[in-house]
Enzyme design. Sequence first.
Site, PDB file in Angstrom:
ATOM      1  N   CYS A  94     -47.932   4.975 -33.397  1.00  0.00           N
ATOM      2  CA  CYS A  94     -46.662   5.251 -34.066  1.00  0.00           C
ATOM      3  C   CYS A  94     -45.550   5.400 -33.010  1.00  0.00           C
ATOM      4  O   CYS A  94     -45.768   6.035 -31.963  1.00  0.00           O
ATOM      5  CB  CYS A  94     -46.777   6.539 -34.878  1.00  0.00           C
ATOM      6  SG  CYS A  94     -45.214   6.972 -35.659  1.00  0.00           S
ATOM      7  N   GLU A 124     -54.388  12.830 -31.682  1.00  0.00           N
ATOM      8  CA  GLU A 124     -53.043  12.608 -31.100  1.00  0.00           C
ATOM      9  C   GLU A 124     -52.860  13.484 -29.858  1.00  0.00           C
ATOM     10  O   GLU A 124     -52.296  13.043 -28.852  1.00  0.00           O
ATOM     11  CB  GLU A 124     -51.957  12.935 -32.130  1.00  0.00           C
ATOM     12  CG  GLU A 124     -50.564  12.712 -31.565  1.00  0.00           C
ATOM     13  CD  GLU A 124     -49.460  13.322 -32.424  1.00  0.00           C
ATOM     14  OE1 GLU A 124     -49.495  13.140 -33.664  1.00  0.00           O
ATOM     15  OE2 GLU A 124     -48.573  13.992 -31.856  1.00  0.00           O
ATOM     16  N   SER A 261     -51.555  10.652 -44.762  1.00  0.00           N
ATOM     17  CA  SER A 261     -52.637   9.671 -44.753  1.00  0.00           C
ATOM     18  C   SER A 261     -53.150   9.380 -46.161  1.00  0.00           C
ATOM     19  O   SER A 261     -54.216   8.789 -46.322  1.00  0.00           O
ATOM     20  CB  SER A 261     -53.779  10.192 -43.868  1.00  0.00           C
ATOM     21  OG  SER A 261     -54.080  11.530 -44.225  1.00  0.00           O
TER      22      SER A 261
HETATM   23 FE1  SF4 Z   1     -45.838   8.664 -37.040  1.00  0.00          FE
HETATM   24 FE2  SF4 Z   1     -46.664   9.421 -39.429  1.00  0.00          FE
HETATM   25 FE3  SF4 Z   1     -47.601  10.676 -37.278  1.00  0.00          FE
HETATM   26 FE4  SF4 Z   1     -45.057  10.979 -38.042  1.00  0.00          FE
HETATM   27  S1  SF4 Z   1     -46.897  11.634 -39.179  1.00  0.00           S
HETATM   28  S2  SF4 Z   1     -45.801  10.612 -35.979  1.00  0.00           S
HETATM   29  S3  SF4 Z   1     -44.532   8.946 -38.831  1.00  0.00           S
HETATM   30  S4  SF4 Z   1     -47.947   8.533 -37.824  1.00  0.00           S
END
Ligand code: SF4
Length: 277
Positions: A94, A124, A261
């Site tokens: 992203c 992440e 999600s």
């Molecule tokens: Fe990207 Fe969605 Fe994560 Fe926000 S929640 S950083 S838009 S993947």
Amino acid sequence: MSVQVARHAGFCMGVRRAVLEAMKAADTEKDIATIGELVHNPEVIRKLSEIGIHAVTSPSEVPGRTVVIRSHGVGPDVYRELDTLGLKTIDLTCPYVQKLHTIVARYSETGRTVILVGSADHPEVVGTLGWCKGRFYTVHDLAQAEALPEMDEALAASQTTVPHEEWEAILPVLRRKVRQLTAEDTICTATVLRQKEARTLAASVDAMLVVGGLDSSNTRRLYETCKSICPRTLLVERAADIPPGFADIHSESIGITAGASTPDWSLKEVVTRMTDK
Ligand code: SF4
């Protein structure tokens, strides 16, 4: 009385892009692998596996020639490994996560410390820490922030899906611990809007339904936020999970939201179940 559906519910921009692009790639490629599940949602994972997209835990397990990096992003070690293996890589990190990687990598260029507010075991966060070139810490709550040592200087940044109040609550503790703190609020716009709207909705209804995978951390955060405001909040993966008599739509108001999600079809199924009376 009414069923209100949050406007910012379901797939966020980053997840939608990752799912659509991976599906597009499956039109022409066989045996596509994703490093970790593309989305923390069992319904989506089942649909992806039907068209030949499967999750692996590391590049060495990729069965074919094509690999997808999901929206959560990965650290530089994974890119290096993919390169060494000569795999075709479709990078769907992203853009918000990419920005976080850049901020962390630039700040730590000279070995300076990074403090990342988020869950240490979230993909992440694991990927982002890979971009740190110096010492790093992860902080999940106030107690962990209080346990940090005193430091001369550091960067504080956040996992993109951390609720804004959590970041705001932890920041003063970090300012006390670090003499020269550079703070970068890297929570993504999609998260801010979704959380904000869910809070307003939860405060105005009798009961709330949060739709999403039970293993999805952003869905869980959304559920916890709603539950703290509206005690009759339920987390469901699909319409069949709603217990009979959960709410009476003739006399009560019900709010519905969904994690980043959660696919549109799961959200629609729940909305239909609550409105088809
Ligand atoms: Fe990207 Fe969605 Fe994560 Fe926000 S929640 S950083 S838009 S993947």
